[in-house]
Design an enzyme around this catalytic site. Sequence first.
Site, short mmCIF file in Angstrom:
data_model
loop_
_atom_site.label_atom_id
_atom_site.label_comp_id
_atom_site.label_asym_id
_atom_site.label_seq_id
_atom_site.Cartn_x
_atom_site.Cartn_y
_atom_site.Cartn_z
N ILE A 20 0.88 -1.17 0.00
CA ILE A 20 0.00 0.00 0.00
C ILE A 20 0.92 1.23 0.00
O ILE A 20 1.64 1.45 0.96
CB ILE A 20 -0.97 -0.01 1.21
CG1 ILE A 20 -0.27 -0.44 2.50
CG2 ILE A 20 -2.17 -0.89 0.93
CD1 ILE A 20 -1.16 -0.36 3.72
N GLY A 21 0.89 1.95 -1.11
CA GLY A 21 1.85 3.05 -1.22
C GLY A 21 1.27 4.26 -1.93
O GLY A 21 0.08 4.35 -2.18
N MET A 35 8.17 3.08 -6.78
CA MET A 35 9.54 2.56 -6.79
C MET A 35 9.69 1.12 -6.30
O MET A 35 10.82 0.66 -6.12
CB MET A 35 10.44 3.50 -5.96
CG MET A 35 10.42 4.93 -6.48
SD MET A 35 11.53 6.06 -5.63
CE MET A 35 13.09 5.52 -6.29
N GLU A 36 8.59 0.38 -6.10
CA GLU A 36 8.71 -0.93 -5.45
C GLU A 36 7.97 -2.11 -6.08
O GLU A 36 8.38 -3.26 -5.89
CB GLU A 36 8.25 -0.83 -3.97
CG GLU A 36 9.10 0.04 -3.09
CD GLU A 36 8.78 1.52 -3.17
OE1 GLU A 36 7.70 1.86 -3.71
OE2 GLU A 36 9.60 2.34 -2.74
N SER A 53 -0.27 10.69 -5.09
CA SER A 53 0.13 11.76 -4.15
C SER A 53 0.76 12.96 -4.85
O SER A 53 0.89 14.02 -4.25
CB SER A 53 1.12 11.20 -3.12
OG SER A 53 2.29 10.74 -3.77
N ASP A 54 1.15 12.76 -6.12
CA ASP A 54 1.80 13.86 -6.87
C ASP A 54 1.33 13.81 -8.32
O ASP A 54 1.29 12.73 -8.90
CB ASP A 54 3.33 13.66 -6.91
CG ASP A 54 3.94 13.47 -5.54
OD1 ASP A 54 4.31 14.46 -4.94
OD2 ASP A 54 4.00 12.30 -5.08
N1 HPA Z 1 8.27 9.21 -8.12
C1 HPA Z 1 8.52 8.02 -7.59
N2 HPA Z 1 7.83 7.52 -6.57
C2 HPA Z 1 6.85 8.26 -6.05
C3 HPA Z 1 6.54 9.52 -6.57
C4 HPA Z 1 7.30 10.01 -7.65
O1 HPA Z 1 7.07 11.11 -8.14
N3 HPA Z 1 5.50 10.02 -5.82
C5 HPA Z 1 5.20 9.06 -4.89
N4 HPA Z 1 6.00 8.01 -5.04
#
Ligand code: HPA
Length: 234
Positions: free
Chosen positions: A88-89, A180-181, A203-204
């Site tokens: 969960i990320g 990233m995982e 989140s972005d």
């Molecule tokens: N890049 C990589 N991993 C992330 C990002 C991102 O912009 N935002 C949240 N996890």
Amino acid sequence: MSLHINATQGAIAKNVLLAGDPLRAKYIAEKFLQNALLVSQTRNIFYFTGTYKSQPLTVGASGMGCASIGIYSYELYTDFNVDCIIRIGTCGAYTTDLKLLDVLNVNFAASESTYAKYAWGIEDDAIAYQGNAFEKINETAATLNIPLQSCAVHSSDTFYRSHAAIPLIAAKNNCPAVEMEAFALFANARHLKKTAATLLTVSDILPTHENITADQRETGLLPMINIALETIIR
Ligand code: HPA
């Protein structure tokens, strides 16, 4: 006991939720588990085991990146006989088609990481979720009436980079989001014939530099957490 998880044998449940951040794992355990016990704190990477609606469940942390989740998920599957890991990320969106706080169920992860190749001889640069958790997550979200999209993600080895353009591997595999995982988690599960899924909250938004506030990091992740918890008891 394993090299990086000092829990005793039997102290980890068959189902594990993995957040990147140890403090998020702690928050989830304290808020949602009954009788949560801290079972490992090697390197301050916390693992808590308790029950959710009477079902044993472990919530812990993976750290950031393929290298880190590669270690923790491998030890969970092999040294603790874990069957199913749901990551969960959070993720970034490469496109404004995704909105902040959208929840994604990852159908495959594409990566330039050499993790799968060097660990298991898996040459593919995209690896799918493993086992039935992905479908159970979709069913659970539908039952809970929480909007959920399936999509591909780019599991990047870099968070900071000099060029803003969408990396080739993400473009080639139609990945609208980046984290990233997931790639290393799916590679381990594929090699070990285990179950793995990844749920992400946006989140972005990379093109517009929008991101969620500190408050939203607490409350905005609750729909995703709720789906993961309810999937485990399904
Ligand atoms: N890049 C990589 N991993 C992330 C990002 C991102 O912009 N935002 C949240 N996890």
